[in-house]
Design an enzyme around this catalytic site. Sequence first.
Site, PDB file in Angstrom:
ATOM      1  N   SER A  18      96.891  71.184  29.334  1.00 42.02           N
ATOM      2  CA  SER A  18      97.272  69.846  29.461  1.00 42.02           C
ATOM      3  C   SER A  18      98.834  69.743  30.176  1.00 42.02           C
ATOM      4  O   SER A  18      99.114  70.135  30.805  1.00 42.02           O
ATOM      5  CB  SER A  18      97.916  69.956  27.283  1.00 42.02           C
ATOM      6  OG  SER A  18      99.314  70.877  27.192  1.00 42.02           O
ATOM      7  N   SER A 144     112.363  70.942  34.457  1.00 37.08           N
ATOM      8  CA  SER A 144     113.133  69.515  33.435  1.00 37.08           C
ATOM      9  C   SER A 144     114.531  69.353  33.931  1.00 37.08           C
ATOM     10  O   SER A 144     115.797  69.754  34.827  1.00 37.08           O
ATOM     11  CB  SER A 144     113.562  69.774  32.268  1.00 37.08           C
ATOM     12  OG  SER A 144     113.691  68.503  31.474  1.00 37.08           O
ATOM     13  N   TYR A 157     116.324  74.108  24.121  1.00 36.10           N
ATOM     14  CA  TYR A 157     115.044  73.575  25.401  1.00 36.10           C
ATOM     15  C   TYR A 157     116.542  73.550  26.676  1.00 36.10           C
ATOM     16  O   TYR A 157     115.495  73.843  27.792  1.00 36.10           O
ATOM     17  CB  TYR A 157     114.785  72.906  25.120  1.00 36.10           C
ATOM     18  CG  TYR A 157     113.697  72.426  26.298  1.00 36.10           C
ATOM     19  CD1 TYR A 157     112.387  72.637  26.620  1.00 36.10           C
ATOM     20  CD2 TYR A 157     114.140  70.761  27.208  1.00 36.10           C
ATOM     21  CE1 TYR A 157     111.200  71.457  27.583  1.00 36.10           C
ATOM     22  CE2 TYR A 157     113.190  70.461  27.837  1.00 36.10           C
ATOM     23  CZ  TYR A 157     111.989  70.933  28.327  1.00 36.10           C
ATOM     24  OH  TYR A 157     111.467  71.191  29.178  1.00 36.10           O
ATOM     25  N   LYS A 161     115.426  76.159  30.285  1.00 35.72           N
ATOM     26  CA  LYS A 161     115.617  75.681  31.315  1.00 35.72           C
ATOM     27  C   LYS A 161     116.511  75.812  33.065  1.00 35.72           C
ATOM     28  O   LYS A 161     116.658  75.743  33.514  1.00 35.72           O
ATOM     29  CB  LYS A 161     114.858  73.869  31.697  1.00 35.72           C
ATOM     30  CG  LYS A 161     114.434  73.973  31.023  1.00 35.72           C
ATOM     31  CD  LYS A 161     112.877  73.989  31.663  1.00 35.72           C
ATOM     32  CE  LYS A 161     111.890  74.150  31.009  1.00 35.72           C
ATOM     33  NZ  LYS A 161     110.387  74.202  31.221  1.00 35.72           N
ATOM     34  N   THR A 192     103.597  63.619  27.474  1.00 33.32           N
ATOM     35  CA  THR A 192     103.004  65.079  27.657  1.00 33.32           C
ATOM     36  C   THR A 192     103.569  65.253  26.056  1.00 33.32           C
ATOM     37  O   THR A 192     103.997  65.009  25.167  1.00 33.32           O
ATOM     38  CB  THR A 192     104.062  66.387  28.181  1.00 33.32           C
ATOM     39  OG1 THR A 192     104.714  66.569  27.649  1.00 33.32           O
ATOM     40  CG2 THR A 192     103.842  65.282  29.819  1.00 33.32           C
TER      41      THR A 192
END
Length: 261
Positions: A18, A144, A157, A161, A192
């Site tokens: 994906s 990111s 998150y 990263k 996404t």
Amino acid sequence: MARRNLVGSRGLITGASSGIGKALAEELIRRRCRMIVAGRRTERLNELKKLGEDFGAEIIPFVGDLADPDARMQLAATARETLVALDFLINNAGMGALGRFEDMPPERLREVMELNFFGPVELTYEVLPLLKEGNRPIIVNVSSILGHRGIPWRSYYCASKFALQGFSESIRAEMSRHGIDVLVVSPGRTRTELFQGPLERGTEPAWPEPKPVSPQYVAQKTVQAMLRGKAEIVPHVWGAGMVLLSRFFPRLMDRILRRYA
């Protein structure tokens, strides 16, 4: 001038079922690459295999959850058995986690770090001998803009990263001894499914909504950067602006983000 030619190259992409990973696989299939596409969705990986047949690219699906260390070891073993050497490794698999820190128990962080950080690190370690045998090899870590600037509601998150960013910068110098490039891709807002996963908690604040870019746009910019041997790209104008604002005016960014905490 291009640093490498990806046509017919051998590689491995994680998170290929994906989003950015799928778009990257499609871009590289058009270059008739021979590669392993790893993900959790059998049907989508088989679609990539069929697309590969249409373009004359050999695609090897690997179905597994790369948050599981055993799956990572199996993926590395598959690469050794089928490809023998790697010209590129794209660490793209990842998960989001939405919620205030005070509402997110620490075990959630372990889940996020397992896939977003330990996964790329351990997989890179396991296939490093294959990269050393590759032709102008490159490691691509999809990070990111939140690996440059932490924001509210995404502390876990962001932490994962930031860790991936530091790891990538550290090994870049080391890998140069072996002729291996390290590219970090730091997307901004992209269309996404990343923040639609099981670790989402509650409703986030009403952030400013910059126009998202498509996964295909990020994939195209990534492949261009691979060809040119770049060290990092931020394929989103608004995201690049946020990174620069945070770097040169961090206190201003702090004041802005307090509004959304």
